[in-house]
Design a protein around this motif. Structure first.
Motif, PDB file in Angstrom:
ATOM      1  N   ARG A 124       5.783  14.462  26.947  1.00  0.00           N
ATOM      2  CA  ARG A 124       6.120  13.941  25.702  1.00  0.00           C
ATOM      3  C   ARG A 124       5.987  12.231  25.670  1.00  0.00           C
ATOM      4  O   ARG A 124       5.378  11.654  24.953  1.00  0.00           O
ATOM      5  CB  ARG A 124       7.585  14.203  25.371  1.00  0.00           C
ATOM      6  N   ARG A 125       6.197  11.844  26.834  1.00  0.00           N
ATOM      7  CA  ARG A 125       6.397  10.230  26.895  1.00  0.00           C
ATOM      8  C   ARG A 125       4.729   9.966  27.102  1.00  0.00           C
ATOM      9  O   ARG A 125       4.428   9.088  26.367  1.00  0.00           O
ATOM     10  CB  ARG A 125       6.882   9.775  28.340  1.00  0.00           C
ATOM     11  N   GLN A 126       3.752  10.732  27.391  1.00  0.00           N
ATOM     12  CA  GLN A 126       2.350  10.464  27.632  1.00  0.00           C
ATOM     13  C   GLN A 126       1.928  10.477  25.973  1.00  0.00           C
ATOM     14  O   GLN A 126       1.049   9.858  25.848  1.00  0.00           O
ATOM     15  CB  GLN A 126       1.776  11.449  28.650  1.00  0.00           C
ATOM     16  N   SER A 127       2.178  11.578  25.565  1.00  0.00           N
ATOM     17  CA  SER A 127       1.937  11.739  24.092  1.00  0.00           C
ATOM     18  C   SER A 127       2.339  10.458  22.814  1.00  0.00           C
ATOM     19  O   SER A 127       1.508   9.868  22.361  1.00  0.00           O
ATOM     20  CB  SER A 127       2.415  12.886  23.436  1.00  0.00           C
ATOM     21  N   PHE A 128       3.494   9.986  23.639  1.00  0.00           N
ATOM     22  CA  PHE A 128       4.035   8.840  22.446  1.00  0.00           C
ATOM     23  C   PHE A 128       3.400   7.745  23.005  1.00  0.00           C
ATOM     24  O   PHE A 128       2.655   6.889  22.214  1.00  0.00           O
ATOM     25  CB  PHE A 128       5.505   8.526  22.729  1.00  0.00           C
ATOM     26  N   ALA A 129       2.716   7.471  24.395  1.00  0.00           N
ATOM     27  CA  ALA A 129       1.905   6.324  24.755  1.00  0.00           C
ATOM     28  C   ALA A 129       0.718   6.413  24.053  1.00  0.00           C
ATOM     29  O   ALA A 129       0.280   5.207  23.927  1.00  0.00           O
ATOM     30  CB  ALA A 129       2.064   6.318  26.289  1.00  0.00           C
ATOM     31  N   LEU A 130       0.179   7.408  24.138  1.00  0.00           N
ATOM     32  CA  LEU A 130      -1.269   7.623  23.710  1.00  0.00           C
ATOM     33  C   LEU A 130      -1.225   7.334  22.240  1.00  0.00           C
ATOM     34  O   LEU A 130      -2.283   6.394  21.585  1.00  0.00           O
ATOM     35  CB  LEU A 130      -1.751   9.224  24.051  1.00  0.00           C
ATOM     36  N   GLU A 131      -0.243   7.651  21.350  1.00  0.00           N
ATOM     37  CA  GLU A 131      -0.267   7.501  20.054  1.00  0.00           C
ATOM     38  C   GLU A 131       0.007   6.027  19.639  1.00  0.00           C
ATOM     39  O   GLU A 131      -0.695   5.318  18.823  1.00  0.00           O
ATOM     40  CB  GLU A 131       1.156   8.321  19.511  1.00  0.00           C
ATOM     41  N   LYS A 132       0.661   5.405  20.663  1.00  0.00           N
ATOM     42  CA  LYS A 132       0.828   3.773  20.344  1.00  0.00           C
ATOM     43  C   LYS A 132      -0.323   2.948  20.670  1.00  0.00           C
ATOM     44  O   LYS A 132      -0.517   2.004  20.278  1.00  0.00           O
ATOM     45  CB  LYS A 132       2.232   3.124  21.155  1.00  0.00           C
ATOM     46  N   MET A 133      -1.074   3.465  21.837  1.00  0.00           N
ATOM     47  CA  MET A 133      -2.380   2.980  22.347  1.00  0.00           C
ATOM     48  C   MET A 133      -3.415   2.884  21.385  1.00  0.00           C
ATOM     49  O   MET A 133      -3.775   1.585  21.457  1.00  0.00           O
ATOM     50  CB  MET A 133      -2.626   3.566  23.884  1.00  0.00           C
ATOM     51  N   GLU A 134      -3.653   3.793  20.790  1.00  0.00           N
ATOM     52  CA  GLU A 134      -4.990   3.722  19.961  1.00  0.00           C
ATOM     53  C   GLU A 134      -4.614   5.174  18.970  1.00  0.00           C
ATOM     54  O   GLU A 134      -4.281   5.854  19.166  1.00  0.00           O
ATOM     55  CB  GLU A 134      -6.352   3.735  20.623  1.00  0.00           C
ATOM     56  N   ASP A 135      -5.485   4.933  17.755  1.00  0.00           N
ATOM     57  CA  ASP A 135      -5.494   5.964  16.834  1.00  0.00           C
ATOM     58  C   ASP A 135      -6.097   7.334  17.361  1.00  0.00           C
ATOM     59  O   ASP A 135      -7.276   7.121  18.189  1.00  0.00           O
ATOM     60  CB  ASP A 135      -6.195   5.587  15.540  1.00  0.00           C
ATOM     61  N   TYR A 136      -5.761   8.352  17.358  1.00  0.00           N
ATOM     62  CA  TYR A 136      -6.435   9.460  17.729  1.00  0.00           C
ATOM     63  C   TYR A 136      -6.307  10.904  16.597  1.00  0.00           C
ATOM     64  O   TYR A 136      -5.218  10.606  15.757  1.00  0.00           O
ATOM     65  CB  TYR A 136      -5.968  10.072  19.017  1.00  0.00           C
ATOM     66  N   ILE A 137      -7.018  11.612  16.876  1.00  0.00           N
ATOM     67  CA  ILE A 137      -7.082  12.887  15.986  1.00  0.00           C
ATOM     68  C   ILE A 137      -7.043  13.948  16.769  1.00  0.00           C
ATOM     69  O   ILE A 137      -7.803  14.048  18.100  1.00  0.00           O
ATOM     70  CB  ILE A 137      -8.414  13.087  15.147  1.00  0.00           C
ATOM     71  N   GLN A 138      -6.106  14.884  16.639  1.00  0.00           N
ATOM     72  CA  GLN A 138      -6.124  16.074  17.614  1.00  0.00           C
ATOM     73  C   GLN A 138      -6.417  17.364  16.908  1.00  0.00           C
ATOM     74  O   GLN A 138      -6.208  17.487  15.780  1.00  0.00           O
ATOM     75  CB  GLN A 138      -4.641  16.207  18.065  1.00  0.00           C
ATOM     76  N   PHE A 139      -7.287  18.137  17.732  1.00  0.00           N
ATOM     77  CA  PHE A 139      -7.788  19.510  17.256  1.00  0.00           C
ATOM     78  C   PHE A 139      -7.776  20.438  18.544  1.00  0.00           C
ATOM     79  O   PHE A 139      -8.290  20.180  19.183  1.00  0.00           O
ATOM     80  CB  PHE A 139      -8.995  19.562  16.293  1.00  0.00           C
ATOM     81  N   GLY A 140      -7.043  21.556  18.125  1.00  0.00           N
ATOM     82  CA  GLY A 140      -6.995  22.494  19.473  1.00  0.00           C
ATOM     83  C   GLY A 140      -6.551  21.753  20.588  1.00  0.00           C
ATOM     84  O   GLY A 140      -5.562  21.158  20.553  1.00  0.00           O
ATOM     85  N   ASN A 141      -7.345  22.110  21.798  1.00  0.00           N
ATOM     86  CA  ASN A 141      -7.110  21.277  22.983  1.00  0.00           C
ATOM     87  C   ASN A 141      -7.834  19.920  23.201  1.00  0.00           C
ATOM     88  O   ASN A 141      -7.734  19.293  24.180  1.00  0.00           O
ATOM     89  CB  ASN A 141      -7.667  22.383  24.029  1.00  0.00           C
ATOM     90  N   PHE A 142      -8.329  19.505  22.021  1.00  0.00           N
ATOM     91  CA  PHE A 142      -9.078  18.242  22.082  1.00  0.00           C
ATOM     92  C   PHE A 142      -8.448  17.026  21.368  1.00  0.00           C
ATOM     93  O   PHE A 142      -7.752  17.277  20.559  1.00  0.00           O
ATOM     94  CB  PHE A 142     -10.537  18.533  20.889  1.00  0.00           C
ATOM     95  N   THR A 143      -8.792  15.773  21.947  1.00  0.00           N
ATOM     96  CA  THR A 143      -7.977  14.725  21.398  1.00  0.00           C
ATOM     97  C   THR A 143      -9.268  13.797  21.315  1.00  0.00           C
ATOM     98  O   THR A 143      -9.991  13.598  22.328  1.00  0.00           O
ATOM     99  CB  THR A 143      -7.192  13.984  22.506  1.00  0.00           C
ATOM    100  N   LEU A 144      -9.561  13.197  19.940  1.00  0.00           N
ATOM    101  CA  LEU A 144     -10.546  12.450  19.840  1.00  0.00           C
ATOM    102  C   LEU A 144      -9.878  11.068  19.620  1.00  0.00           C
ATOM    103  O   LEU A 144      -9.135  10.782  18.729  1.00  0.00           O
ATOM    104  CB  LEU A 144     -11.098  12.501  18.251  1.00  0.00           C
ATOM    105  N   LEU A 145     -10.360  10.157  20.682  1.00  0.00           N
ATOM    106  CA  LEU A 145      -9.757   8.677  20.717  1.00  0.00           C
ATOM    107  C   LEU A 145     -10.630   7.711  19.920  1.00  0.00           C
ATOM    108  O   LEU A 145     -11.701   7.734  20.297  1.00  0.00           O
ATOM    109  CB  LEU A 145      -9.603   8.248  22.180  1.00  0.00           C
ATOM    110  N   LEU A 146      -9.945   7.367  18.841  1.00  0.00           N
ATOM    111  CA  LEU A 146     -11.174   6.704  17.881  1.00  0.00           C
ATOM    112  C   LEU A 146     -11.397   5.279  18.444  1.00  0.00           C
ATOM    113  O   LEU A 146     -12.533   4.613  18.151  1.00  0.00           O
ATOM    114  CB  LEU A 146     -10.381   6.511  16.430  1.00  0.00           C
ATOM    115  N   GLY A 147     -10.376   4.567  19.187  1.00  0.00           N
ATOM    116  CA  GLY A 147     -10.598   3.314  19.660  1.00  0.00           C
ATOM    117  C   GLY A 147     -11.600   3.027  20.760  1.00  0.00           C
ATOM    118  O   GLY A 147     -12.551   2.189  20.396  1.00  0.00           O
ATOM    119  N   SER A 148     -11.545   3.887  21.575  1.00  0.00           N
ATOM    120  CA  SER A 148     -12.371   4.078  22.701  1.00  0.00           C
ATOM    121  C   SER A 148     -13.854   4.886  22.446  1.00  0.00           C
ATOM    122  O   SER A 148     -14.602   5.126  23.448  1.00  0.00           O
ATOM    123  CB  SER A 148     -11.785   4.523  23.881  1.00  0.00           C
TER     124      SER A 148
END
Length: 239
Positions: A124-148
């Protein structure tokens, strides 16, 4: 986390490794067991990146402390989260383990239920850190990191060309809408006219990389005669 967490278990006692793996499976998490640090490092050097590593210190060959040192050379600043699980419980060992880059230190014997609670809290901490770090979109098992401009599956980077990423991002951002090949071409290639058959080629490439069965697509669907539609139901988190 919305994606299925992928966890490495580096533990030379098979009974303990199997017990942890069993509990992870019950919690709908994927795992892979290693009985020595060298085999785990080989996979990590091949580009694998789990969400979490459960690490024993007393291992045959390379010790857990040596493993943590090697981990820094592989990932530099992007070290996966590490939870030490060890019978060594002296203050010196705990301080040393955390100082080497581990996130938590759990002593043996341990309660499987408490261990699972700690693992879930870590994720959960990782998830919160990821959300604060950059915008992302989640679908299924995939995470689309929009900043990088990166796509990850279960925390592991999926190899995409720049155009493959751009096509995917455009589709995902417009999930639920039928988008014509012409519109995709204009928005991704930034020209009004051109060879729009390129769109179909890139859609096919993406399907091979993200669909379990490219002939029965879960994410990128075709609306014959109209265009493509990314499943809105598959998206579990938007920007």
């Amino acid at each position: 986390m919305n994606s299925t967490p992928y966890i490495y278990i580096i533990e030379d006692e098979e009974s303990i490794s199997k017990l942890i793996s069993l509990y992870l499976t019950k919690e709908k998490m994927d795992s892979k067991a290693f009985f020595n640090a060298e085999d785990a490092l080989k996979e990590l050097k091949d580009g694998k990146q789990p969400n979490l590593i459960i690490l024993d210190l007393n291992l045959p060959g390379m010790s857990g402390f040596d493993f943590l040192e090697e981990l820094k050379t592989i990932y530099n600043k992007e070290i996966p989260s590490v939870m030490i699980l060890s019978a060594r419980d002296s203050d010196e060992d705990i301080i040393k383990g955390l100082g080497y880059g581990a996130d938590e230190f759990v002593t043996k014997p341990f309660s499987p239920g408490v261990l699972m609670a700690r693992i879930k809290a870590n994720l959960r901490r990782q998830s919160f850190a990821l959300e604060k770090m950059e915008d992302y979109i989640q679908f299924g098992n995939f995470t689309l990191l929009l900043g990088s401009c990166v796509l990850k599956k279960n925390g592991q980077k999926v190899s995409l060309s720049s155009k493959e990423y751009e096509v995917l991002e455009f589709l995902v951002k417009n999930a639920g809408q039928v988008i014509s090949p012409e519109r995709i071409y204009q928005n991704v290639w930034k020209v009004e006219y051109g060879d729009i058959t390129a769109v179909a080629v890139y859609i096919q490439r993406l399907r091979k990389k993200i669909e379990e069965n490219p002939s029965d697509c879960k994410y990128i669907k075709t609306d014959f005669g109209k265009g493509y539609i990314f499943s809105d139901d598959a998206v579990t988190h938007k920007i």
